[in-house]
Design a protein around this motif. Structure first.
Motif, PDB file in Angstrom:
ATOM      1  N   ARG A   1       0.816  -1.206   0.000  1.00 26.78           N
ATOM      2  CA  ARG A   1       0.000   0.000   0.000  1.00 26.78           C
ATOM      3  C   ARG A   1       0.850   1.256   0.000  1.00 26.78           C
ATOM      4  O   ARG A   1       1.941   1.303   0.573  1.00 26.78           O
ATOM      5  CB  ARG A   1      -0.924   0.018   1.224  1.00 26.78           C
ATOM      6  N   TYR A   2       0.312   2.294  -0.629  1.00 26.33           N
ATOM      7  CA  TYR A   2       0.874   3.645  -0.616  1.00 26.33           C
ATOM      8  C   TYR A   2       2.318   3.665  -1.121  1.00 26.33           C
ATOM      9  O   TYR A   2       3.219   4.212  -0.484  1.00 26.33           O
ATOM     10  CB  TYR A   2       0.799   4.250   0.786  1.00 26.33           C
ATOM     11  N   GLN A   3       2.527   3.069  -2.277  1.00 29.99           N
ATOM     12  CA  GLN A   3       3.873   2.983  -2.853  1.00 29.99           C
ATOM     13  C   GLN A   3       4.032   3.792  -4.134  1.00 29.99           C
ATOM     14  O   GLN A   3       5.121   3.844  -4.694  1.00 29.99           O
ATOM     15  CB  GLN A   3       4.208   1.519  -3.162  1.00 29.99           C
ATOM     16  N   LEU A   4       2.972   4.442  -4.627  1.00 24.93           N
ATOM     17  CA  LEU A   4       3.008   5.062  -5.949  1.00 24.93           C
ATOM     18  C   LEU A   4       2.991   6.581  -5.862  1.00 24.93           C
ATOM     19  O   LEU A   4       2.115   7.160  -5.212  1.00 24.93           O
ATOM     20  CB  LEU A   4       1.798   4.607  -6.771  1.00 24.93           C
ATOM     21  N   ASN A   5       3.963   7.239  -6.526  1.00 25.46           N
ATOM     22  CA  ASN A   5       3.789   8.664  -6.769  1.00 25.46           C
ATOM     23  C   ASN A   5       2.889   8.820  -7.994  1.00 25.46           C
ATOM     24  O   ASN A   5       2.452   7.840  -8.591  1.00 25.46           O
ATOM     25  CB  ASN A   5       5.128   9.396  -6.923  1.00 25.46           C
ATOM     26  N   PHE A   6       2.613  10.062  -8.397  1.00 26.30           N
ATOM     27  CA  PHE A   6       1.609  10.264  -9.438  1.00 26.30           C
ATOM     28  C   PHE A   6       2.026   9.648 -10.770  1.00 26.30           C
ATOM     29  O   PHE A   6       1.225   9.011 -11.456  1.00 26.30           O
ATOM     30  CB  PHE A   6       1.337  11.757  -9.615  1.00 26.30           C
ATOM     31  N   HIS A   7       3.282   9.831 -11.159  1.00 24.71           N
ATOM     32  CA  HIS A   7       3.745   9.298 -12.436  1.00 24.71           C
ATOM     33  C   HIS A   7       3.741   7.767 -12.419  1.00 24.71           C
ATOM     34  O   HIS A   7       3.387   7.127 -13.421  1.00 24.71           O
ATOM     35  CB  HIS A   7       5.142   9.838 -12.757  1.00 24.71           C
ATOM     36  N   GLU A   8       4.134   7.173 -11.302  1.00 23.52           N
ATOM     37  CA  GLU A   8       4.089   5.718 -11.186  1.00 23.52           C
ATOM     38  C   GLU A   8       2.645   5.218 -11.185  1.00 23.52           C
ATOM     39  O   GLU A   8       2.359   4.127 -11.698  1.00 23.52           O
ATOM     40  CB  GLU A   8       4.816   5.286  -9.911  1.00 23.52           C
ATOM     41  N   ALA A   9       1.735   6.016 -10.629  1.00 21.94           N
ATOM     42  CA  ALA A   9       0.319   5.646 -10.643  1.00 21.94           C
ATOM     43  C   ALA A   9      -0.221   5.626 -12.066  1.00 21.94           C
ATOM     44  O   ALA A   9      -0.984   4.730 -12.442  1.00 21.94           O
ATOM     45  CB  ALA A   9      -0.483   6.628  -9.780  1.00 21.94           C
ATOM     46  N   GLN A  10       0.165   6.616 -12.865  1.00 22.77           N
ATOM     47  CA  GLN A  10      -0.250   6.635 -14.272  1.00 22.77           C
ATOM     48  C   GLN A  10       0.234   5.380 -14.992  1.00 22.77           C
ATOM     49  O   GLN A  10      -0.519   4.743 -15.743  1.00 22.77           O
ATOM     50  CB  GLN A  10       0.304   7.883 -14.963  1.00 22.77           C
ATOM     51  N   GLN A  11       1.498   5.014 -14.770  1.00 24.58           N
ATOM     52  CA  GLN A  11       2.067   3.838 -15.427  1.00 24.58           C
ATOM     53  C   GLN A  11       1.373   2.563 -14.951  1.00 24.58           C
ATOM     54  O   GLN A  11       1.089   1.661 -15.753  1.00 24.58           O
ATOM     55  CB  GLN A  11       3.568   3.761 -15.161  1.00 24.58           C
ATOM     56  N   ALA A  12       1.083   2.489 -13.654  1.00 24.77           N
ATOM     57  CA  ALA A  12       0.436   1.293 -13.112  1.00 24.77           C
ATOM     58  C   ALA A  12      -0.936   1.077 -13.747  1.00 24.77           C
ATOM     59  O   ALA A  12      -1.308  -0.051 -14.092  1.00 24.77           O
ATOM     60  CB  ALA A  12       0.308   1.411 -11.597  1.00 24.77           C
ATOM     61  N   CYS A  13      -1.708   2.152 -13.919  1.00 23.52           N
ATOM     62  CA  CYS A  13      -3.021   2.020 -14.545  1.00 23.52           C
ATOM     63  C   CYS A  13      -2.896   1.622 -16.007  1.00 23.52           C
ATOM     64  O   CYS A  13      -3.654   0.764 -16.493  1.00 23.52           O
ATOM     65  CB  CYS A  13      -3.796   3.332 -14.426  1.00 23.52           C
ATOM     66  N   GLU A  14      -1.958   2.214 -16.723  1.00 23.09           N
ATOM     67  CA  GLU A  14      -1.767   1.881 -18.134  1.00 23.09           C
ATOM     68  C   GLU A  14      -1.404   0.409 -18.302  1.00 23.09           C
ATOM     69  O   GLU A  14      -1.859  -0.251 -19.250  1.00 23.09           O
ATOM     70  CB  GLU A  14      -0.685   2.770 -18.736  1.00 23.09           C
ATOM     71  N   GLU A  15      -0.601  -0.122 -17.383  1.00 18.59           N
ATOM     72  CA  GLU A  15      -0.217  -1.533 -17.465  1.00 18.59           C
ATOM     73  C   GLU A  15      -1.403  -2.453 -17.239  1.00 18.59           C
ATOM     74  O   GLU A  15      -1.365  -3.623 -17.629  1.00 18.59           O
ATOM     75  CB  GLU A  15       0.888  -1.825 -16.442  1.00 18.59           C
ATOM     76  N   GLN A  16      -2.463  -1.961 -16.615  1.00 20.97           N
ATOM     77  CA  GLN A  16      -3.663  -2.772 -16.367  1.00 20.97           C
ATOM     78  C   GLN A  16      -4.790  -2.428 -17.346  1.00 20.97           C
ATOM     79  O   GLN A  16      -5.969  -2.669 -17.059  1.00 20.97           O
ATOM     80  CB  GLN A  16      -4.128  -2.574 -14.918  1.00 20.97           C
TER      81      GLN A  16
ATOM     82  N   HIS B   1       4.990  12.509  -2.796  1.00 21.37           N
ATOM     83  CA  HIS B   1       3.930  11.850  -2.045  1.00 21.37           C
ATOM     84  C   HIS B   1       3.534  10.532  -2.710  1.00 21.37           C
ATOM     85  O   HIS B   1       3.517  10.429  -3.933  1.00 21.37           O
ATOM     86  CB  HIS B   1       2.710  12.767  -1.927  1.00 21.37           C
ATOM     87  N   ARG B   2       3.172   9.570  -1.880  1.00 18.55           N
ATOM     88  CA  ARG B   2       2.875   8.230  -2.393  1.00 18.55           C
ATOM     89  C   ARG B   2       1.559   7.708  -1.820  1.00 18.55           C
ATOM     90  O   ARG B   2       1.307   7.829  -0.614  1.00 18.55           O
ATOM     91  CB  ARG B   2       4.013   7.250  -2.064  1.00 18.55           C
ATOM     92  N   TYR B   3       0.753   7.144  -2.686  1.00 17.68           N
ATOM     93  CA  TYR B   3      -0.542   6.595  -2.309  1.00 17.68           C
ATOM     94  C   TYR B   3      -0.827   5.390  -3.196  1.00 17.68           C
ATOM     95  O   TYR B   3       0.006   4.967  -3.991  1.00 17.68           O
ATOM     96  CB  TYR B   3      -1.654   7.643  -2.490  1.00 17.68           C
ATOM     97  N   ASP B   4      -2.033   4.825  -3.056  1.00 20.45           N
ATOM     98  CA  ASP B   4      -2.535   3.888  -4.046  1.00 20.45           C
ATOM     99  C   ASP B   4      -3.170   4.713  -5.170  1.00 20.45           C
ATOM    100  O   ASP B   4      -3.049   5.928  -5.188  1.00 20.45           O
ATOM    101  CB  ASP B   4      -3.547   2.938  -3.420  1.00 20.45           C
ATOM    102  N   VAL B   5      -3.893   4.053  -6.080  1.00 23.97           N
ATOM    103  CA  VAL B   5      -4.450   4.783  -7.217  1.00 23.97           C
ATOM    104  C   VAL B   5      -5.830   4.236  -7.556  1.00 23.97           C
ATOM    105  O   VAL B   5      -6.090   3.039  -7.400  1.00 23.97           O
ATOM    106  CB  VAL B   5      -3.515   4.687  -8.452  1.00 23.97           C
ATOM    107  N   PHE B   6      -6.719   5.122  -7.984  1.00 21.57           N
ATOM    108  CA  PHE B   6      -7.972   4.718  -8.587  1.00 21.57           C
ATOM    109  C   PHE B   6      -7.786   4.747 -10.098  1.00 21.57           C
ATOM    110  O   PHE B   6      -7.465   5.784 -10.673  1.00 21.57           O
ATOM    111  CB  PHE B   6      -9.112   5.662  -8.200  1.00 21.57           C
ATOM    112  N   CYS B   7      -7.987   3.611 -10.745  1.00 19.86           N
ATOM    113  CA  CYS B   7      -7.886   3.515 -12.199  1.00 19.86           C
ATOM    114  C   CYS B   7      -9.285   3.467 -12.806  1.00 19.86           C
ATOM    115  O   CYS B   7     -10.249   3.071 -12.147  1.00 19.86           O
ATOM    116  CB  CYS B   7      -7.109   2.263 -12.615  1.00 19.86           C
TER     117      CYS B   7
END
Length: 352
Positions: free
Chosen positions: A187-202, A257-263
């Protein structure tokens, strides 16, 4: 009666006429169309539905729908836009048309299409997918083919008549599902740019505020704010004194800052299914099994979309592309098991 003129004026008159004749041909200048324009305080229309400009007592009016248009990924959609003059003009006039997509999070605006008469040109990712519809008189609607996840948002239709231009907005939304996502690291491991990449990968994108209709954990939103929905007020989620709704942490630093993400995952063109296999599989074996079946291992966004829009209901856990094990309905997660020792089923995705 003989008419006299001042010295040099009559001699200069032919050159003035030649200059006026050549002005429309000079590159970089707006074309002259016989109208002289007054200064209008409302040169651009900031909102949806209606824009007008005044020249020589004639108003240029651009009309677009006020309601949001809803469609799905892969579809063809028409963004309506019409213009007219008040009072009406007897003869048609040459105009230029420009469509562009407004930014959702501070990025530069994106040109979609420009047109003069029947000639038009599209740009970037819209090349080959954007067309100007002119089926009716003074219709300049935008037709988009094979809609993609990133195509949702606000589009501006601009009509340019000489020195005057007016515009209207059209809002396009894709039907989809919002899903909370956290990476294998926890939990809470993603900054905003990493969150964007994580959603794109899914096979998804970071959700906008409007797309956040249900979620279970706090996370990033597409405008780089952090928000979470609450239906039952409680101490760990802002306290008992706050009303139900979407709580906001406000804007956060994109990198620190790091959080989870809503995709946000849109409806699918293909099919997600649980692969009937005689044995349970490791993650590597699961990928290979889907490939042997003419498909690929499904992504988290695809499983959510299949549950939401295709009614996929299977109480068998299966591997997904990110290394997690999940099953619908819901979608329920068993986390990220050891990819080499854990044995499970698999959900595959076959595009259409």
């Amino acid at each position: 009666m003989h008419r006299s003129c001042c010295c040099g004026c009559c001699a200069a008159a032919p050159w003035v006429l030649v200059l006026l004749f050549l002005l429309p041909c000079i590159s970089g200048l707006p074309f002259y169309n016989g109208f002289y324009y007054s200064n209008s305080p409302n040169g651009r229309n900031p909102g949806n539905g209606y824009g007008e400009g005044l020249f020589n007592g004639v108003k240029l009016v651009v009309e677009t729908p006020e309601e949001t248009l809803f469609t799905h990924r892969g579809a063809t959609v028409t963004l309506p836009c019409h213009y007219h003059y008040e009072p009406a003009l007897a003869s048609p006039r040459p105009v230029r048309i420009k469509w562009w997509k407004l930014s959702e999070n501070g990025a530069p605006e994106q040109d979609v299409l420009v047109a003069i008469g029947k000639r038009h040109r599209s740009f970037g990712d819209y090349q080959g997918r954007a067309h100007l519809r002119q089926d009716k008189e003074r219709e300049v609607s935008l037709e988009l083919w094979d809609l993609r996840l990133e195509d949702y948002g606000r589009y501006r239709c601009e009509v340019i008549d000489g020195l005057e231009d007016e515009s209207g907005l059209v809002e396009l939304e894709l039907r989809g599902v919002v899903l909370p996502y956290q990476p294998p690291q926890g939990r809470y491991q993603l900054n905003f740019h990493e969150a964007q990449q994580a959603c794109e990968e899914q096979d998804a994108v970071v959700a906008s505020f409007e797309q956040l209709f249900r979620a279970w954990e706090e996370g990033w939103l597409q405008d780089a704010t952090v928000q979470y929905p609450i239906t039952l007020p409680r101490e760990p989620c802002g306290g008992l004194g706050l009303a139900p709704g979407v709580r906001s942490y406000g804007p956060r630093h994109h990198r620190l800052h790091r959080y989870d993400v809503f995709c946000f995952a849109a409806a699918l063109k293909g099919r997600v299914y649980y692969l009937e296999h005689p044995e349970k599989l490791t993650l590597k074996e699961a990928r290979e099994a889907c490939q042997e079946d003419g498909a690929q291992i499904a992504k988290v966004g695809q499983l959510f979309a299949a549950w939401k829009f295709r009614g996929l209901d299977r109480c068998d856990a299966g591997w997904l592309a990110d290394g997690s094990a999940r099953y619908p309905p819901g979608v329920r997660s068993f986390g990220f098991p050891d990819p080499q020792s854990h044995l499970d089923g698999v959900y595959c995705y076959r595009p259409r």
